[in-house]
Design an enzyme around this catalytic site. Structure first.
Site, PDB file in Angstrom:
ATOM      1  N   HIS A  31       0.833  -1.217   0.000  1.00  0.00           N
ATOM      2  CA  HIS A  31       0.000   0.000   0.000  1.00  0.00           C
ATOM      3  C   HIS A  31       0.865   1.264   0.000  1.00  0.00           C
ATOM      4  CE1 HIS A  31      -4.134  -1.659   0.267  1.00  0.00           C
ATOM      5  NE2 HIS A  31      -3.459  -2.724   0.676  1.00  0.00           N
ATOM      6  N   ASP A  61       2.463   1.943  -3.117  1.00  0.00           N
ATOM      7  CA  ASP A  61       2.587   2.366  -4.535  1.00  0.00           C
ATOM      8  C   ASP A  61       1.733   3.587  -4.844  1.00  0.00           C
ATOM      9  OD1 ASP A  61       0.214   0.830  -4.552  1.00  0.00           O
ATOM     10  OD2 ASP A  61       0.752  -0.355  -6.333  1.00  0.00           O
ATOM     11  N   SER A  71      -1.678 -11.539  -7.945  1.00  0.00           N
ATOM     12  CA  SER A  71      -1.811 -10.694  -9.143  1.00  0.00           C
ATOM     13  C   SER A  71      -2.119 -11.431 -10.421  1.00  0.00           C
ATOM     14  CB  SER A  71      -0.540  -9.871  -9.360  1.00  0.00           C
ATOM     15  OG  SER A  71      -0.579  -8.768  -8.563  1.00  0.00           O
ATOM     16  N   SER A  83      -4.771 -10.969 -11.997  1.00  0.00           N
ATOM     17  CA  SER A  83      -5.418  -9.976 -12.878  1.00  0.00           C
ATOM     18  C   SER A  83      -4.379  -9.180 -13.649  1.00  0.00           C
ATOM     19  CB  SER A  83      -6.272  -8.979 -12.102  1.00  0.00           C
ATOM     20  OG  SER A  83      -6.939  -9.572 -11.064  1.00  0.00           O
ATOM     21  N   ASP A 123       1.680  -4.052  -9.523  1.00  0.00           N
ATOM     22  CA  ASP A 123       1.503  -5.402 -10.054  1.00  0.00           C
ATOM     23  C   ASP A 123       1.850  -5.486 -11.542  1.00  0.00           C
ATOM     24  OD1 ASP A 123       0.614  -5.810  -7.503  1.00  0.00           O
ATOM     25  OD2 ASP A 123      -1.506  -5.797  -8.038  1.00  0.00           O
TER      26      ASP A 123
HETATM   27  C1  GLA Z   1      -2.861  -4.573  -4.884  1.00  0.00           C
HETATM   28  C2  GLA Z   1      -2.754  -3.426  -5.897  1.00  0.00           C
HETATM   29  C3  GLA Z   1      -1.364  -2.809  -5.883  1.00  0.00           C
HETATM   30  C4  GLA Z   1      -0.932  -2.464  -4.465  1.00  0.00           C
HETATM   31  C5  GLA Z   1      -1.172  -3.630  -3.504  1.00  0.00           C
HETATM   32  C6  GLA Z   1      -0.900  -3.271  -2.073  1.00  0.00           C
HETATM   33  O1  GLA Z   1      -2.043  -5.626  -5.279  1.00  0.00           O
HETATM   34  O2  GLA Z   1      -3.035  -3.888  -7.194  1.00  0.00           O
HETATM   35  O3  GLA Z   1      -1.339  -1.681  -6.720  1.00  0.00           O
HETATM   36  O4  GLA Z   1      -1.545  -1.287  -4.015  1.00  0.00           O
HETATM   37  O5  GLA Z   1      -2.489  -4.121  -3.598  1.00  0.00           O
HETATM   38  O6  GLA Z   1       0.447  -3.038  -1.881  1.00  0.00           O
END
Ligand code: GLA
Length: 385
Positions: free
Chosen positions: A38, A40, A130, A132, A176
């Protein structure tokens, strides 16, 4: 690892869907975020690495201006759509991710044409690794390469994120997609989410007798339920209250944060600021060849995500505690939170004990058995054939 016949399997799936031959097969990996959660969208630092597992897109051009999407993991929900009718909301479900990428490319003036795409994946949706972003990035590479466009990878990552933000409607950051497109084998990716600068950080854990276990807690991770967006809004509000552009700008100034009157904003901001510092400390340790010393930083990150950011979930807390009890050097939840996976850094010699401790802990609580994966820092997205 990616199955050795992954490209063949994707190409075969294409043949089943479209009774023709795929012009190419592209792969984009999922990711594990080692640390920097959290941060980014607060213009801070992240340190993800690419997994061997991911998503394959087998694809061919077609001349009727249509985008046809099939997924081996969702065979009952195929989508066919005219490219020039794509608009946010026009496609929903799994296909919104690839359709959103096609939309974002066209919005950016990239002249992609009709394409048939067959998707295959070896990454479980909802495991917080990730899938997605991997789906978006495999599609982005397939579409640009098939239509002869050359788009720099950081820009491609930004377009894939734009698709997720505007087409799918989830306000994620850039981590991601960057991880999927920019990571290198044997390395993590240090990304400065303000400047966009990135560098590869050596992460050869096996060389020092360590492994990073990924433990899927079997609680599906979902970003679109509003809680992720709420965390993001709180960070923006905290930055406004502190009179700065983003929480990145209050690095080293916990004093200022402690003066925030709202206790919730104070906790959210404290997490982001301390987490940025932990990313940089982790990088320094890795560059100094001291991977084993990163354990306490991982555990401190978890404590902060649980206490200050309040995005842990019971199975994550239990898995992290059981990993420590089993002798792990450190452990934390990874990804957006409220479900998905945890990671545990452990000596190879201890790893069986760590797994057993987590497995037994879950069994005692009557929870479904967690999934285990040895995470090997792998290559970023690429064409397989
Ligand atoms: C998800 C979001 C990222 C990032 C993380 C938390 O993966 O897609 O952009 O904010 O949560 O670090």
């Amino acid at each position: 690892m990616m199955p050795p016949d992954a490209a063949d399997q994707a190409a075969r799936w294409f043949g089943e869907c479209y009774a023709g031959q795929a012009e190419g097969v592209w792969h984009a990996p999922g990711r594990v975020n080692l640390i920097g959660e959290h941060t980014d969208y607060n213009e801070g630092f992240v340190l993800p690495f690419a997994l061997g597992q991911g998503v394959r897109a087998a694809a061919s051009r077609r001349d009727d201006g249509k985008l046809e999407l099939r997924s081996r993991q969702a065979p009952d929900s195929p989508v066919t759509v005219a490219l020039d009718t794509l608009a946010p909301g026009s496609v929903t479900g799994w296909a919104a991710y690839p359709a959103g990428v096609a939309w974002a490319l066209r919005e950016a003036g990239q002249p992609i044409g009709g394409t048939s795409i067959a998707i295959d994946a070896d990454l479980e949706r909802g495991s917080g690794l990730s899938s997605s972003a991997a789906l978006e990035c495999a599609t982005a590479l397939a579409l640009t390469e098939l239509h002869g466009l050359s788009v720099h990878r950081p820009e491609l990552a930004a377009l894939a994120r734009h698709a997720e933000n505007e087409f799918v409607g989830v306000p994620t950051g850039i981590m991601d997609q960057s991880a999927s497109l920019l990571c290198e084998a044997g390395h993590a990716l240090l990304l400065d989410c303000r400047s966009g600068e990135s560098s590869a950080v050596p992460l050869d854990l096996a060389a020092v007798g360590l492994i990073l276990l990924v433990v899927d807690t079997r609680v599906p991770h979902e970003l679109s339920d509003g809680r992720y967006a709420a965390r993001r809004r709180a960070c923006e509000e905290a930055a406004r209250a502190l009179g700065v552009r983003s929480l990145r700008d209050v690095a080293d100034d916990l004093g200022a944060v402690n003066r925030l009157t709202d206790p919730v904003l104070r906790r959210r901001a404290r997490h982001v600021i301390t987490e940025n510092a932990r990313v940089l400390e982790t990088v320094a340790l890795l560059r100094a060849g001291q991977a084993a010393s990163c354990g306490p930083l991982l555990s401190a990150s978890h404590a902060s995500l649980r206490g200050d950011f309040e995005i842990s979930w019971p199975q994550a807390a239990a898995a992290v505690a059981a990993a420590a009890a089993g002798g792990a050097l450190g452990a934390r939840m990874t990804g957006g939170g409220f479900g998905g996976s945890i990671i545990a850094l452990t000596a190879v010699a201890r790893s069986e004990q760590v797994r057993a401790s987590i497995r037994d802990g879950f069994a005692r609580l009557g929870w479904p058995e967690p999934g285990f994966l040895d995470a090997l820092p792998s290559s970023g997205a690429r064409r397989l054939r």
